[in-house]
Design a protein around this motif. Structure first.
Motif, short mmCIF file in Angstrom:
data_model
loop_
_atom_site.label_atom_id
_atom_site.label_comp_id
_atom_site.label_asym_id
_atom_site.label_seq_id
_atom_site.Cartn_x
_atom_site.Cartn_y
_atom_site.Cartn_z
N SER A 139 40.02 30.14 44.80
CA SER A 139 38.69 30.52 44.32
C SER A 139 37.80 30.80 45.52
O SER A 139 38.10 30.40 46.64
CB SER A 139 38.09 29.41 43.44
N TYR A 193 46.38 38.63 38.11
CA TYR A 193 46.72 37.30 38.61
C TYR A 193 47.12 36.37 37.46
O TYR A 193 47.91 35.47 37.64
CB TYR A 193 45.57 36.69 39.40
N ARG A 194 46.57 36.61 36.28
CA ARG A 194 47.01 35.84 35.11
C ARG A 194 48.46 36.17 34.78
O ARG A 194 49.24 35.29 34.41
CB ARG A 194 46.12 36.13 33.91
N TYR A 195 48.83 37.45 34.93
CA TYR A 195 50.22 37.84 34.70
C TYR A 195 51.13 37.21 35.76
O TYR A 195 52.22 36.74 35.46
CB TYR A 195 50.37 39.36 34.71
N SER A 235 45.91 34.76 47.99
CA SER A 235 46.65 35.47 46.95
C SER A 235 47.94 36.06 47.52
O SER A 235 49.00 35.96 46.89
CB SER A 235 45.79 36.59 46.35
N ARG A 294 37.42 33.15 40.58
CA ARG A 294 38.67 32.41 40.46
C ARG A 294 39.81 33.38 40.18
O ARG A 294 39.59 34.50 39.77
CB ARG A 294 38.55 31.37 39.35
N LEU A 296 50.59 34.40 37.26
CA LEU A 296 50.70 33.00 36.86
C LEU A 296 51.72 32.84 35.74
O LEU A 296 52.55 31.92 35.76
CB LEU A 296 49.34 32.46 36.42
N SER A 327 46.71 28.87 41.60
CA SER A 327 45.80 28.25 40.64
C SER A 327 44.60 27.58 41.31
O SER A 327 43.59 27.34 40.65
CB SER A 327 46.54 27.26 39.75
N LYS A 382 41.81 33.46 37.77
CA LYS A 382 41.91 33.85 36.37
C LYS A 382 40.90 34.93 35.98
O LYS A 382 40.98 35.48 34.89
CB LYS A 382 41.79 32.64 35.45
N ASP A 383 39.97 35.26 36.87
CA ASP A 383 39.04 36.34 36.61
C ASP A 383 39.68 37.71 36.79
O ASP A 383 39.12 38.72 36.35
CB ASP A 383 37.82 36.23 37.54
#
Length: 156
Positions: free
Chosen positions: A33, A53-55, A127, A46, A57, A30, A48-49
């Motif tokens: 960036s 990576y949202r998955y 990452s 970031r 999270l 999180s 979240k772009d």
């Protein structure tokens, strides 16, 4: 077959280790960036772009929530010397281990693909670090899944 005291303690330690690994993974992911210079100006990339990576999270958050719930149940079992809900432990550990595995797999895949396309310095290394911790959390949950399968009653 009843859970032995050693099995309960091992479950407790593995659940705590899973929570620690997933929380560190959550923080690293999180906060990841990178500021890049483009023809149009300065852009902030970031985690979240990137959809995968949202998955990742999401899987980490689900893993932490489940592990915290199970940690409370495990502490209760150790203190009260009770069996708990063996079927819930069995299926919950299986499902969560698969969820964590899919999060780690998607994270490794997208990081590998994106790293070949874009040069973003240490963005992808962070990452990889976060996803590696997620993978270690999956390993702990998979071991818990095996332990919970041994605790199930055997058919007569």
């Amino acid at each position: 077959m009843a859970k032995s005291a050693a099995s309960k303690i091992a479950s407790l330690v593995l659940r705590i280790l899973t929570i620690v690994l997933l929380l560190i993974s959550l923080v690293v992911l999180s906060t990841n960036s990178k500021t890049v210079e483009t023809d149009l100006g300065v852009a902030q990339i970031r985690f979240k772009d990137i959809l995968a990576y949202r998955y990742v999270l999401f899987t980490i958050v689900i893993g932490v929530a489940y592990s915290l719930l199970q940690l409370v149940f495990t502490i209760f079992e150790v203190i009260r010397s009770s069996e708990g809900n063996l079927v819930f432990d069995f299926y919950g550990d299986k499902i969560i281990s698969y969820v964590l595995a899919t999060g780690a797999g998607s994270g490794f895949g997208v990081t590998n693909d994106m790293k070949q396309l874009y040069e973003l310095g240490n963005f992808f290394e962070k990452s990889y670090a976060s996803i590696s911790l997620l993978f270690l959390g999956f390993i702990c949950t998979a071991v818990l899944s095996v332990l919970s399968s041994y605790a199930l009653p055997k058919p007569v």
